[in-house]
Scaffold this motif. Sequence first.
Motif: not given
Length: 360
Positions: A208, A228, A203-204
């Motif tokens: 996104r 991201q 997720s990070n």
Amino acid sequence: MNEPVRSLDARYYIDPQVFRLEIEGLLARTWQFGCHSSDLPKPGDYQTFEIAGESLFAIRGRDDEIRVFYNVCQHRAHQLVSGSGSARVVVCPYHAWTYELTGELRAGPNIGAVEGFDKSGICLTEVRAEEFLGFLFVNLDPAAPPMEDWFPNCRKELQEWVPNWAELRPLEWVEIHEKCNWKVSVENYSECYHCSLNHPTFSNGVVRPETYDIQPQGMCLRHTTECQSLDDMSYDIHSGFDHHDQYSSWFLWPMFSFQVYPGNLLNTYHWRAVDAENVIVWRGWYSVGGAEDEKVRQLALQDRHTTVEEDIHLVESVQRGLGSRGYRPGPLVIDPCGGVNSEHPVMYLQRWMRQAIDAG
């Protein structure tokens, strides 16, 4: 006021009778992955695999066509081959009945002594097969629509995201045993409602989550997202291809998924159900020519230690909970606008599951 859509009853995930119905019906009437076509580079090369409880084998003919047959001799039912290998003709190890690579009976000891014996009418039983970007899929249902009908536009999209697909070969298969029903694992894969809380690296570092969405595309669940900032990726994503700075996924109902990571790196999920409460998930990673590729190895290792390990704990906990007398199927969170915090893809999956199982 409409009632919320509720999750499937626990019996669909824990009842051995339901699993038996799946083997006889759902898994025998859907497109299932058998092997990669690179496993069969030369005429006579064969590979065995199992689909819906049936032993099958794929073999490349002298005309370069790959055919798939039930792995059973038409004489007295002995299995013909095991594992993988290469053969000029297929010879049954029981009585040496011999078949051409196209399945026709070629010869058998003393069959000429049998009055009225017509070997032209004896052939191995063929199974429908399609090559899909180097992956061989089979369907035990001779009347099933072709893969393009099941998964419209998926082949075209994948060709755009993985333009060098014809050069790719398996580099690594990671075999993951999950103590859960295969549908629990597939449902977990098919929603990102849990991602921010449970997959911090994914997720990070890649997607996104607030832009993540999954929508049906025929019998495919198409995953899309913005990424991201990829400045801190652990490998060089600049492949020279379009979509090199994006991530996407195509889940092909019921048990296979293509994922493309930034850098146009292809990997796959392949579920094989063991029984009602166990599934094996093969994670496939691919490189040009199957040659050693450090960035693919590095990504596979990172994936195994993060997302894969995190998901094992999630799905096994769900399976234990499904066996609890305290469980009552709760309402799915269906957002009409879709998005990451909606379980609408699970709704579609469970609809397909229920239809297939209840139809027998």
